[in-house]
Design an enzyme around this catalytic site. Sequence first.
Site, PDB file in Angstrom:
ATOM      1  N   LYS A 124      -6.961  -0.734  12.020  1.00  0.00           N
ATOM      2  CA  LYS A 124      -6.226  -1.255  10.453  1.00  0.00           C
ATOM      3  C   LYS A 124      -5.120  -0.359  10.254  1.00  0.00           C
ATOM      4  O   LYS A 124      -4.079  -1.010   9.701  1.00  0.00           O
ATOM      5  CB  LYS A 124      -7.393  -0.985   9.458  1.00  0.00           C
ATOM      6  CG  LYS A 124      -7.205  -1.691   7.956  1.00  0.00           C
ATOM      7  CD  LYS A 124      -6.143  -0.755   7.062  1.00  0.00           C
ATOM      8  CE  LYS A 124      -6.085  -1.560   5.846  1.00  0.00           C
ATOM      9  NZ  LYS A 124      -5.251  -0.792   4.941  1.00  0.00           N
ATOM     10  N   ASP A 143       4.241 -14.644  11.379  1.00  0.00           N
ATOM     11  CA  ASP A 143       2.857 -15.130  10.944  1.00  0.00           C
ATOM     12  C   ASP A 143       1.693 -13.777  11.018  1.00  0.00           C
ATOM     13  O   ASP A 143       1.260 -13.628  12.349  1.00  0.00           O
ATOM     14  CB  ASP A 143       2.348 -16.105  11.716  1.00  0.00           C
ATOM     15  CG  ASP A 143       1.102 -16.758  11.411  1.00  0.00           C
ATOM     16  OD1 ASP A 143       0.121 -15.951  10.781  1.00  0.00           O
ATOM     17  OD2 ASP A 143       0.506 -17.855  11.756  1.00  0.00           O
ATOM     18  N   HIS A 199      -2.345  10.216  -0.136  1.00  0.00           N
ATOM     19  CA  HIS A 199      -2.535   8.748  -0.925  1.00  0.00           C
ATOM     20  C   HIS A 199      -2.403   8.969  -2.600  1.00  0.00           C
ATOM     21  O   HIS A 199      -1.798   8.269  -3.220  1.00  0.00           O
ATOM     22  CB  HIS A 199      -3.765   8.230  -0.932  1.00  0.00           C
ATOM     23  CG  HIS A 199      -4.186   7.126   0.453  1.00  0.00           C
ATOM     24  ND1 HIS A 199      -3.405   6.122   0.283  1.00  0.00           N
ATOM     25  CD2 HIS A 199      -4.587   7.069   1.600  1.00  0.00           C
ATOM     26  CE1 HIS A 199      -3.557   5.382   1.385  1.00  0.00           C
ATOM     27  NE2 HIS A 199      -4.163   5.864   2.156  1.00  0.00           N
ATOM     28  N   GLU A 202       0.810  -1.382   0.056  1.00  0.00           N
ATOM     29  CA  GLU A 202      -0.042  -0.105   0.211  1.00  0.00           C
ATOM     30  C   GLU A 202       0.779   1.379  -0.086  1.00  0.00           C
ATOM     31  O   GLU A 202       1.598   1.467   0.834  1.00  0.00           O
ATOM     32  CB  GLU A 202      -0.745   0.011   1.254  1.00  0.00           C
ATOM     33  CG  GLU A 202      -1.943   1.146   1.485  1.00  0.00           C
ATOM     34  CD  GLU A 202      -2.814   1.049   2.546  1.00  0.00           C
ATOM     35  OE1 GLU A 202      -3.133   0.116   2.997  1.00  0.00           O
ATOM     36  OE2 GLU A 202      -3.109   2.122   3.095  1.00  0.00           O
TER      37      GLU A 202
HETATM   38  C1  MEV Z   1      -5.557   3.166   5.343  1.00  0.00           C
HETATM   39  O1  MEV Z   1      -4.944   2.130   4.983  1.00  0.00           O
HETATM   40  C2  MEV Z   1      -5.428   3.201   6.830  1.00  0.00           C
HETATM   41  C3  MEV Z   1      -6.359   4.436   7.434  1.00  0.00           C
HETATM   42  O2  MEV Z   1      -7.758   4.422   7.004  1.00  0.00           O
HETATM   43  C4  MEV Z   1      -6.360   4.493   8.848  1.00  0.00           C
HETATM   44  C5  MEV Z   1      -7.056   5.648   9.601  1.00  0.00           C
HETATM   45  O3  MEV Z   1      -8.132   5.763   9.102  1.00  0.00           O
HETATM   46  O4  MEV Z   1      -6.952   5.695  10.937  1.00  0.00           O
HETATM   47  C6  MEV Z   1      -6.002   5.874   7.092  1.00  0.00           C
END
Ligand code: MEV
Length: 425
Positions: free
Chosen positions: A265, A281, A378, A80
């Site tokens: 995430k 893992d 991004h 990513e």
């Molecule tokens: C994207 O891979 C991760 C985010 O969505 C984490 C977040 O919103 O804190 C940017």
Amino acid sequence: MSSRIPGFYKLDPDARLDALASTGLVAPETTAAFREPGLSIADANVMVENVISTFSLPNAVAVNFLIDGRELAVPMVVEEPSVVAACTNMAKLARAGGGFTADSDAGVMIGQVQVVDVTDPVATASALESRLDELAAIASEVHPRLHEYGGGFRGLEVRVLRYEEPGEKPEDMVVLHFFLDCADAMGANMVNTIAETLAPHVESITGHTVGLRILSNLADRRLARARVAIPVSAFGPDGACVADAIASAWRFAWADPYRAATHNKGVMNGIDAVCLATGNDWRAVEAGVHAFASRDGQYRPVTRWRVDGDVLHGSIEVPLQVGTIGGPIRVHPRVQHNLALLGVSGARELAGVMASVGLAQNLGALKALATEGIQAGHMRMHARTVAAAAGAEPHEVAKICARLCRERDYSVERARQLVRELRDA
Ligand code: MEV
């Protein structure tokens, strides 16, 4: 020796390896090894079944890390865009507060032996409880040399559980938990072997059938923690507002599992990338972290952010069932190179690094979300992928990206036009 390498991101991959070697943090043999091919088809073929080829991912490095006073360049394997850039930038920012501090528990994993068809769970549990010493002696014999590496068997406990889903027939079960300090190994195989060894003894003690015998991935006796304290001035002229917005974003995640899932995430973007780079893992780690995040009954963020005076304080606590020996670590050459690059002494230090990376990653996401929004960064990274897909040569990519971002048109078609224009100019 410093892991601060200004302009590291502007170098080409070969020059980045030279820059890493010139810091003295990474041995020249290690940087040389990264120039060699990675996993061979022959090695891949012994790792899993039905191999037809190998699959590559970018192997990057997050520089600028200062953890417990140690300078570190952290390998990250991830597909990513923006993850490594965010991590590197936040590691740099954290230096304004002296970097990260980290610690982690010993490598204690939990194994489960489930007793099923239980008629009197209290009697079954007390039968087991009265024989725990005997079971401990049997379990301790399974990996007799583990104590030489600082690990070993750490005890047992008995739990009574009940399946009682509304509308279904209730069912009692008794579960024997045992604890094994796996030292520098993740330990899944060692734990599973003990679970299977104990099973017939558990059957003969209880007179009931054993169901599952397997490790638990909720490794909550193997927690890693990291902390950071950054002066708000490090966030720029409006640093106090940025820090407040970061703390407010954290409170949103605390209050709402929908937000907490995305928040975590982002944390895992960093932790998983180091897991992959070091042959760990990441599915086990993911499972453990998310289960741990729900421990008070609601899914919560695994980090905390709060502003105290002129300082933004961040912390993380997560189970990290990771190792520096065993598993793919033996077979995959890049894993060995990445561990050599990172230079940690063992699994506990690795867990501390991962916790710090997760915290840095979370800070990067919250800072971006609380200020310019996540998309600007991004899309800058996305523009690079688009430029490459449109056939831009490496020396043309920056110019094409700048135009795509200015025009806010990220189509491959537009990028192709720009490549043509650039070459015709
Ligand atoms: C994207 O891979 C991760 C985010 O969505 C984490 C977040 O919103 O804190 C940017």
